[in-house]
Design a protein around this motif. Structure first.
Motif, mmCIF file in Angstrom:
data_model
loop_
_atom_site.group_PDB
_atom_site.id
_atom_site.type_symbol
_atom_site.label_atom_id
_atom_site.label_comp_id
_atom_site.label_asym_id
_atom_site.label_seq_id
_atom_site.Cartn_x
_atom_site.Cartn_y
_atom_site.Cartn_z
ATOM 1 N N SER A 7 0.139 3.738 -2.867
ATOM 2 C CA SER A 7 -0.639 4.930 -2.514
ATOM 3 C C SER A 7 0.083 5.908 -1.606
ATOM 4 O O SER A 7 -0.444 6.979 -1.316
ATOM 5 C CB SER A 7 -1.957 4.502 -1.839
ATOM 6 N N HIS A 18 -1.015 6.255 3.773
ATOM 7 C CA HIS A 18 -2.104 5.276 3.709
ATOM 8 C C HIS A 18 -1.715 3.965 4.380
ATOM 9 O O HIS A 18 -2.580 3.203 4.816
ATOM 10 C CB HIS A 18 -2.490 5.019 2.247
ATOM 11 N N VAL A 38 0.840 -1.206 0.000
ATOM 12 C CA VAL A 38 0.000 0.000 0.000
ATOM 13 C C VAL A 38 0.868 1.247 0.000
ATOM 14 O O VAL A 38 0.583 2.227 -0.699
ATOM 15 C CB VAL A 38 -0.957 -0.008 1.214
ATOM 16 N N SER A 39 1.964 1.215 0.769
ATOM 17 C CA SER A 39 2.846 2.386 0.816
ATOM 18 C C SER A 39 3.458 2.675 -0.544
ATOM 19 O O SER A 39 3.697 3.840 -0.889
ATOM 20 C CB SER A 39 3.942 2.170 1.865
#
Length: 414
Positions: A343, A347, A339-340
């Motif tokens: 996004s 996040h 996710v890092s």
């Protein structure tokens, strides 16, 4: 006496390479996993006493096996149990052969199936297999499983006693029983590979001997169970991850992390074999299981020209699917990393903070390591440095400790 340390290092090396085959041979002979490991350890003690004077034999593994067999026979003699099995086994102290066809003709894999007998709990199956097949110490197993060392010791002792009390034979299970044990077998094979891919302790970043043995076992399983997609998925995952070995270690032995690796050094043949194995898993037509999903994630990395050009959105989706199928805090932590990248760290940080609050990874260096990286990217330098120093203190692998300390030291106040 200057040669004694050299002999000890040689014995340690022989044990790492040959222990699974020695123990499996002795288990086939005695029918008792616990006794087999005790005999093998006795042979090691004799080697330490004799090899400094006599020299290391040309085939050290065969020497240890022969000594252990003789000790077993001596024990039978002392107990006056000269039965037909003793007479048959004592006839040839070199290599035990079996001309009869067996469904599983690999002694080490037979040992895995024995250790994964349903009479044992899943926790006991894993601990025992990692001990007698992978030759890992209880400390290494405890770090892998995120449990205290005494817990691992108790599981192994109880597992040996249970197998002995239940008179579990060292023989291949009937093919109709394979699927009942398959989940445990695949699990421990991958744990063995994982310890080879990123050693939990010691001064080596990777242990290729363990990883290659796990991959060999996976290939044997794929030949035995060609219609089981998760077997092919596991082989695919191991092939794809093993393709990075040459690029994961610098000439001085220090780790090279994914973002810094020279991708031209990745083994394209292994990548091809891994993708072909994943295709075979998909061809069965039963959907991807947890190993298939992990292999798909590894494939995303394998085909990407760089970290920046990696399909992180797809990796996030694959981790979400994996988290629903096989939820674990490690999967969730890996999802946070993805996710890092897809996004941004803002996040991902709430995901990591929830894991911190849950406490499932307490005592592991993985959580503060990832949190430190995210905080650094967010400009929260002091907090990031503190997390990385904490991670270094929790890591047992000397190479990983050095990387984490270097990262902490490189952070400068804004």
């Amino acid at each position: 006496m200057s040669g004694v340390p050299d002999v000890r290092r040689t014995v340690d090396a022989v044990w790492r390479i040959e222990s699974a085959r020695i123990v499996s041979t002795l288990t086939r002979m005695t029918g008792d996993v616990g006794l087999a490991e005790d005999l093998a350890q006795d042979a090691l003690v004799e080697a330490l006493a004799r090899w400094p004077e006599s020299g290391v034999p040309r085939n050290a593994g065969a020497w240890l096996t022969a000594v252990a067999k003789r000790r077993a026979i001596d024990g039978w003699r002392r107990r006056d149990r000269l039965d037909e099995r003793y007479r048959a086994m004592a006839h040839d102290l070199s290599e035990t052969t079996d001309d009869e066809w067996q469904p599983i003709d690999d002694d080490v894999l037979r040992l895995v199936f024995t250790a994964c007998h349903p009479v044992l709990s899943r926790e006991a199956q894993v601990a025992l297999t990692l001990r007698v097949v992978a030759g890992l110490t209880t400390e290494e197993i405890a770090r892998m499983l995120l449990v205290p060392v005494p817990t691992v010791q108790q599981r192994i002792v109880r597992a040996k006693r249970t197998l002995s009390a239940a008179r579990v034979p060292f023989e291949p299970p009937d093919p109709t029983e394979w699927t009942d044990r398959l989940g445990a077998v695949l699990g421990v094979v991958y744990l063995i590979f994982t310890e080879g891919y990123a050693a939990t302790s010691g001064d080596r970043w990777i242990r290729p001997d363990l990883a290659h043995e796990a991959l060999r076992l996976g290939r044997v399983l794929a030949g035995l169970l060609p219609r089981e997609p998760e077997v092919h998925g596991l082989v695919a995952l191991m092939e794809l991850q093993a393709s990075r070995f040459a690029a994961r270690v610098a000439p001085d032995g220090s780790p090279v992390l994914l973002g810094d690796q020279d991708r031209s050094r990745w083994d394209r043949a292994r990548i091809g074999r891994g993708r072909a194995a994943l295709d075979r898993a998909d061809a069965v037509g039963r959907g991807r299981g947890s190993y298939g999903l992990q292999a798909a994630i590894a494939e995303c990395h394998a085909v990407a020209p760089s970290v920046e050009e990696t399909d992180w959105e797809r990796i996030v989706l694959l981790y979400e699917a994996l988290g629903r199928l096989a939820p674990s805090p490690v999967v969730e932590l890996n999802r946070a990393v993805a996710v890092s990248m897809a996004s941004g760290p803002a996040h991902a940080l709430p995901i990591v903070d929830r894991l911190t609050e849950d406490g499932a990874l307490r005592g592991s260096h993985l959580l503060p390591s990832v949190r430190g990286e995210l905080l650094a990217r967010l400009g929260r330098t002091d907090e990031a440095r503190s997390e990385l120093v904490t991670a270094a203190g929790l890591a047992a692998n000397a190479r990983e400790q050095a990387v984490l300390r270097a990262k902490a030291a490189a952070l400068r106040p804004l």
